[in-house]
Write a protein that holds these residues in place. Structure first.
Motif, short mmCIF file in Angstrom:
data_model
loop_
_atom_site.label_atom_id
_atom_site.label_comp_id
_atom_site.label_asym_id
_atom_site.label_seq_id
_atom_site.Cartn_x
_atom_site.Cartn_y
_atom_site.Cartn_z
N PHE A 14 0.94 -1.16 -0.14
CA PHE A 14 0.00 0.01 -0.04
C PHE A 14 0.79 1.21 0.10
N ARG A 15 0.30 2.42 -0.49
CA ARG A 15 1.09 3.44 -0.34
C ARG A 15 0.71 4.36 0.90
N GLU A 16 1.31 5.27 1.05
CA GLU A 16 0.99 5.97 2.31
C GLU A 16 -0.15 6.63 2.51
N ASP A 17 -0.73 6.88 1.59
CA ASP A 17 -2.15 7.70 1.46
C ASP A 17 -3.26 6.57 1.66
N GLN A 18 -3.07 5.34 1.15
CA GLN A 18 -3.94 4.27 1.35
C GLN A 18 -4.11 3.79 2.94
N LEU A 19 -2.71 3.80 3.51
CA LEU A 19 -2.74 3.35 4.76
C LEU A 19 -3.50 4.45 5.80
N ARG A 20 -3.12 5.65 5.45
CA ARG A 20 -3.79 6.58 6.16
C ARG A 20 -5.24 6.67 5.93
N PHE A 21 -5.76 6.22 4.68
CA PHE A 21 -7.24 6.18 4.68
C PHE A 21 -7.95 5.15 5.57
N VAL A 22 -7.13 3.89 5.70
CA VAL A 22 -7.52 3.02 6.49
C VAL A 22 -7.71 3.37 7.71
N GLU A 23 -6.55 3.85 8.45
CA GLU A 23 -6.43 4.39 9.88
C GLU A 23 -7.57 5.43 9.99
N ASN A 24 -7.56 6.57 8.96
CA ASN A 24 -8.61 7.40 9.44
C ASN A 24 -10.10 7.07 9.42
N ASP A 25 -10.30 6.15 8.56
CA ASP A 25 -11.45 5.54 8.30
C ASP A 25 -12.13 4.54 9.56
N LEU A 26 -11.16 3.89 10.21
CA LEU A 26 -11.55 3.04 11.28
C LEU A 26 -11.68 3.84 12.63
N LYS A 27 -11.28 5.17 12.52
CA LYS A 27 -11.46 5.88 13.73
C LYS A 27 -12.90 6.19 14.01
N HIS A 28 -13.84 5.95 12.77
CA HIS A 28 -15.23 6.27 12.91
C HIS A 28 -16.04 4.74 12.74
N VAL A 29 -15.46 3.85 13.17
CA VAL A 29 -16.14 2.69 13.15
C VAL A 29 -16.30 1.87 14.30
N ALA A 30 -17.36 1.48 14.95
CA ALA A 30 -17.59 0.92 16.20
C ALA A 30 -16.91 -0.21 16.07
N LYS A 31 -16.44 -0.51 17.25
CA LYS A 31 -15.45 -1.72 17.67
C LYS A 31 -15.98 -3.13 17.70
N ASP A 32 -17.32 -3.29 17.62
CA ASP A 32 -18.14 -4.47 17.74
C ASP A 32 -18.48 -4.61 16.16
N GLN A 33 -18.16 -3.95 15.23
CA GLN A 33 -18.46 -4.30 13.94
C GLN A 33 -17.36 -5.53 13.19
N ARG A 88 1.64 -2.62 9.45
CA ARG A 88 0.71 -1.32 9.83
C ARG A 88 -0.71 -1.67 9.60
N LEU A 89 -1.18 -2.33 8.63
CA LEU A 89 -2.52 -2.65 8.43
C LEU A 89 -3.08 -3.62 9.71
N PHE A 90 -2.28 -4.39 10.02
CA PHE A 90 -2.60 -5.20 11.40
C PHE A 90 -2.78 -4.29 12.59
N LYS A 91 -1.62 -3.25 12.58
CA LYS A 91 -2.07 -2.30 13.73
C LYS A 91 -3.23 -1.59 13.86
N ALA A 92 -3.66 -1.15 12.56
CA ALA A 92 -5.02 -0.60 12.49
C ALA A 92 -6.14 -1.33 12.75
N LEU A 93 -5.95 -2.46 12.49
CA LEU A 93 -7.11 -3.78 12.73
C LEU A 93 -7.16 -4.05 14.19
N ALA A 94 -5.98 -3.88 14.91
CA ALA A 94 -5.81 -4.52 16.35
C ALA A 94 -6.96 -3.94 17.31
N PRO A 95 -7.79 -2.99 17.17
CA PRO A 95 -8.91 -2.70 18.04
C PRO A 95 -10.12 -3.61 17.78
#
Length: 521
Positions: free
Chosen positions: A261-280, A305-312
């Motif tokens: 992934f490019r840096e902007d794609q990883l930032r998209f995933v990280e920014n997107d997941l900030k707004h997703v409920a943890k039980d999804q 880095r993807l795994f870190k974003a998914l950790a919660p």
């Protein structure tokens, strides 16, 4: 001359600054009359995520948003649960606006036409719908036609089987929609629209602009037909993230491609997941698997880095294709996964199978069994809240055809043999249970093995031993299967035909059965 140069540079910097500060503004609204235009009586929808491909913002109480936008960006709405996206005449969801004031850069295949200035209000229409938490999605791996004839094979051999399907809410193709010739995008779209449901797509390594000099421009023709290569949407308690995971040209040497992934794609995933409920349930979809057993197909740092974003998130699943086999992978802490519960990646078997090879069936369509013995087909993912189960459907076969059983045709009575009874359980993995019995005797466990499927070997070597040309095209050489089991052949029984029954129990607790026979003489 010096002063003129300084003024030119200053003007360029100011222009770049103005471009960087350009804002996309608009509403996400309830489109009550389904005309795609926001009218005074139509209310905005609050707390809906909108993205420019990197930043992610939520709409305010009136449904308004604002995002920075630059040439080359796409603004897209992240569909919330309980709402439906509009679709065009081809059943392609309309959730984005691609911004190309001057159009895409010149390329061998046409990209996006000039869009001109940003609209004063860039609005996204959604329709309220009774969205259930129990639903099914239809998944296609690699249609990958290289010619119009192969588009027809795809349409007749796969799409026709699911045309008008009921009780499936959306479909998704996991890349390699075509095979390098991007002029086949439209024939592919004509085929896929016949399924009759909203159809999402993602980009594969054979869907790219190969004349692009940077990765961010490799998807221009893809985006002209399908929208941004990175996006997300919600359905029920499932949050879907679709990503382009092909780095092209390969940043290591500028040749070929690399998974990552490019840096902007990883930032998209990280920014997107900030707004997703943890039980999804987080469902990721991309083309190249996160890991393959041979070579170096994926950049390790990006996976980490993807795994870190998914950790919660407790509940996750990823879907990939690309390999033209079928495999279940489970990532643990040893692989860099950060939770106790392993991450499941399902590498889905393809609708093109082994690239439209093999004998022709009665309809003149290549059988196209894959190198690990998996017949070509497609998958259904059944969601129940934040949980899921998966079924694989072999194209042209009944739903209960879930395994290929191989046994010798005839064995010498009373004499031990090194021949075996093999079961290729297409959806299987080493954690599943496979048993067999002969003539309704005692059930015995079969042994999990990583070998070549003998049934597939036999079909391939038939081409090499035939004395006349066989219609169709020789299949690829066999490889080790990750879903194969072996049992011994009981030879100390009476002469005659003996029935072999096999039953499998998968990770979801579902049982499947199959039968074959062999003869003792």
């Amino acid at each position: 001359m010096i002063n003129t140069l300084k003024l030119t540079l200053l003007a360029g910097l100011l222009t770049a600054g103005l471009t960087a500060q350009e804002q996309a503004k608009g509403y996400v609204f309830e489109d009550l009359n389904a005309n795609g235009k926001k009218e005074r009586k139509e209310k905005g929808i609050p707390n809906v995520a909108v993205t420019n491909g990197e930043a992610v913002v939520l709409t305010d109480a009136k449904g308004r948003y604002a995002l920075p936008v630059a040439d080359g960006d796409a603004i897209s709405v992240i569909k919330p649960a309980g709402y439906a996206l509009p679709v065009d005449a081809n059943n392609l969801p309309q959730f984005y606006y691609s911004y190309r004031p001057q159009g895409s850069p010149q390329s061998d295949f046409k990209g996006i036409a000039p869009t001109g200035k940003l609209p004063r209000s860039l609005d996204f229409a959604l329709t309220p719908t009774d969205e259930q938490q129990s639903f099914t999605a239809l998944i296609f791996g690699d249609p990958q036609p290289y010619t119009q004839q192969e588009v027809d094979y795809f349409a007749q051999g796969v799409v026709a089987e699911v045309e008008g399907i009921q009780d499936v809410v959306f479909g998704l193709s996991l890349g390699d929609l075509v095979g390098n010739d991007l002029d086949l995008f439209n024939p592919y779209i004509d085929a896929i629209k016949r399924v009759g449901i909203p159809w999402f797509n993602l980009m594969g390594n054979h869907d790219m602009n190969f004349d692009a000099e940077q990765d961010a421009l490799s998807d221009e023709t893809y985006e002209a037909h399908f929208g941004p290569a990175n996006y997300a949407f919600n359905y029920g308690k499932v949050h879907v993230i679709v990503l382009d995971d092909i780095l092209y040209p390969d940043p290591r040497d500028g040749k070929g491609y690399w998974g990552g992934f490019r840096e902007d794609q990883l930032r998209f995933v990280e920014n997107d997941l900030k707004h997703v409920a943890k039980d999804q349930l987080i469902l990721l979809a991309f083309h190249i698997p996160l890991s393959e057993p041979e070579g170096d197909p994926f950049r390790d740092a990006d996976r980490e880095r993807l795994f870190k974003a998914l950790a919660p998130f407790e509940n996750t699943l990823s879907l990939s294709a690309h390999t033209h086999i079928q495999r279940q992978d489970f990532f643990t802490k040893e692989d860099g996964w950060l939770r106790e519960k392993p991450h499941h990646e399902y590498n889905v078997g393809t609708t093109s199978g082994d690239w439209y090879s093999g004998k022709l069936n009665a309809a003149g369509i290549p059988v196209s069994t894959m190198r690990d013995g998996t017949p070509k087909g497609y998958a259904f993912i059944h969601f129940e809240g934040n949980q899921y189960t998966v079924d694989y459907k072999v194209a042209g076969k009944p739903e209960d055809f879930q395994m290929e059983i191989f046994a010798p045709k005839v064995v010498a009575q009373g004499r031990n043999t090194k021949a075996g009874i093999y079961t290729n359980f297409f959806m299987g993995s080493a954690t599943d249970t496979v048993e067999y019995r002969v003539d309704q005797g005692e059930w015995k466990l079969m042994q999990y093995v990583e070998e070549q499927d003998p049934a597939y070997e036999l079909s391939v070597y038939e081409w090499d031993t035939a004395e006349q040309l066989i219609p169709g095209r020789r299949s690829s050489n066999p490889i080790k299967s990750t879903h194969l089991w072996r049992g011994s052949v009981p030879a100390k029984l009476e002469k005659g035909t003996h029935t072999v029954e096999v039953r499998t129990t998968d990770r979801y607790g579902k049982t499947h059965t199959g039968t074959t026979s062999y003869r003792l003489e």
